[in-house]
Design an enzyme around this catalytic site. Structure first.
Site, mmCIF file in Angstrom:
data_model
loop_
_atom_site.group_PDB
_atom_site.id
_atom_site.type_symbol
_atom_site.label_atom_id
_atom_site.label_comp_id
_atom_site.label_asym_id
_atom_site.label_seq_id
_atom_site.Cartn_x
_atom_site.Cartn_y
_atom_site.Cartn_z
ATOM 1 N N SER A 183 -9.574 -14.764 31.766
ATOM 2 C CA SER A 183 -9.814 -15.347 30.334
ATOM 3 C C SER A 183 -10.098 -16.895 30.590
ATOM 4 C CB SER A 183 -8.403 -15.203 29.465
ATOM 5 O OG SER A 183 -8.766 -15.668 27.867
ATOM 6 N N GLU A 221 -16.895 -10.345 30.216
ATOM 7 C CA GLU A 221 -15.687 -9.874 29.140
ATOM 8 C C GLU A 221 -15.533 -10.650 28.241
ATOM 9 O OE1 GLU A 221 -12.286 -10.547 28.669
ATOM 10 O OE2 GLU A 221 -12.369 -12.144 29.860
ATOM 11 N N HIS A 250 -9.555 -8.236 28.530
ATOM 12 C CA HIS A 250 -8.467 -8.275 27.648
ATOM 13 C C HIS A 250 -8.176 -6.798 27.156
ATOM 14 C CE1 HIS A 250 -9.850 -12.398 27.402
ATOM 15 N NE2 HIS A 250 -8.446 -12.667 27.070
#
Length: 321
Positions: free
Chosen positions: A132, A224, A294
């Site tokens: 992330s 992602e 995630h």
């Protein structure tokens, strides 16, 4: 003749030296008794949520230290930018620390990255772990020809699958890492071997044009994302396309596109449909729904490592060489 041989020798030494400088460094793999540091480069976190991660590391025979940023409170962030940078600096410069594990993501790593001096780290690299917001760290460090580990963060441990946790252990301890996943109707068949780069799409988009932007040419790109408006996904993907990034990569791996949002007037396509439409013209292997991002089953990926991506009608295989 001697002059010619001397010139050839000097040329050979120069080429060998250049190749050595360009070769990706893999940090030393861990062994039992090594120490892992846990710290926060972005959002704040207290000690209590870290206990499962600490227990996991200890179950692998590792020692744990926590950084000074754990428990700091600066609105959303784990202390001021200089505090997070100083904590990170101390851990990467400490020879007793063999890996640094990001406690939590959110936002904030980009605010401290330029305060960090990587001089010692380049000479003695260690594993940097997270995903992330940690994409900033991955891209910045991969540009130094040093591999990093995209995987669960400390706060992820309670909800992570056993497969996700085990993949992190295998990656850290240098065991064989390979994944076989089911086919997806949007996949594009092919086989390619190249360096793996990438991470969170929003973060990659945000660092375009900066010194942390990765080199996309000839690479396999992993992306992602989480909690974005669908038109934001379209906007980011169109930016990458119009700037020629997709034309330069050798393959694409799409991980979790989770909990996406839409407007009152629907965009009309989900995240995977958007990505498929924008990338369908490229004659490269493309894998959809890879278990990373995630999601609870967030498998470890060694960014900067050479991987072989094989996409067939029956499924996809990703092997770390």
């Amino acid at each position: 003749m001697q002059r010619i041989l001397k010139t050839l020798l000097i040329t050979l030494i120069f080429i060998t030296s250049a190749q050595a400088q360009d070769q990706m460094k893999i940090p030393p793999y861990l062994k039992k008794g090594d120490t892992v540091a846990i710290l926060a480069t972005a959002r704040k976190i207290d000690m209590a949520p870290l206990k499962p991660a600490i227990a996991l590391l200890k179950s692998w025979g590792l020692n744990v230290v926590t950084g000074k940023t754990v428990g700091l409170d600066n609105n959303q962030l784990a202390g001021a930018d200089w505090q997070r940078a100083t904590d990170f600096q101390e851990m990467i410069d400490n020879p007793a620390i063999k890996a640094v594990w990001c406690a939590k993501g959110g936002y904030g790593t980009v605010r401290m990255i330029d305060r960090v001096d990587f001089t010692k780290f380049k000479k003695n690299p260690k594993w940097i772990i997270g995903f992330s917001d940690a994409t900033v760290l991955h891209s910045h460090i991969n540009n130094m020809n040093i591999a990093t580990l995209h995987g669960i963060m400390c706060i992820s441990v309670p909800n992570a699958t056993n497969e996700a946790k085990e993949s992190l252990r295998k990656a850290l301890f240098g065991e064989t890492l390979a994944y076989t996943i089911p086919a997806h109707p949007f996949n594009k068949k092919g086989t390619v071997t190249a360096e793996l780069i990438g991470g969170n799409l929003s973060v990659l988009y945000s660092i375009l044009g900066s010194m942390s932007e990765p080199d996309y040419k000839g690479k396999i790109l992993f992306i992602e994302d989480l909690d974005e408006y669908l038109y934001h996904i379209d906007r980011m993907m169109m930016n990458l396309k119009r700037n020629g990034y997709f034309a330069n990569v050798k393959g694409i791996i799409i991980g979790g596109m989770s909990k996406m949002r839409d407007n009152d007037i629907p965009w009309g396509h989900d995240a995977l449909e958007i990505i498929q439409d924008i990338t369908k013209e490229y004659n490269i292997p493309i894998c959809f729904n890879f278990p990373a991002g995630h999601i609870h089953d967030n498998r470890a990926l060694i960014l900067g490592s050479e991987v072989t991506l094989t996409v067939t009608e029956s499924g996809t295989k990703v092997t770390f060489n």
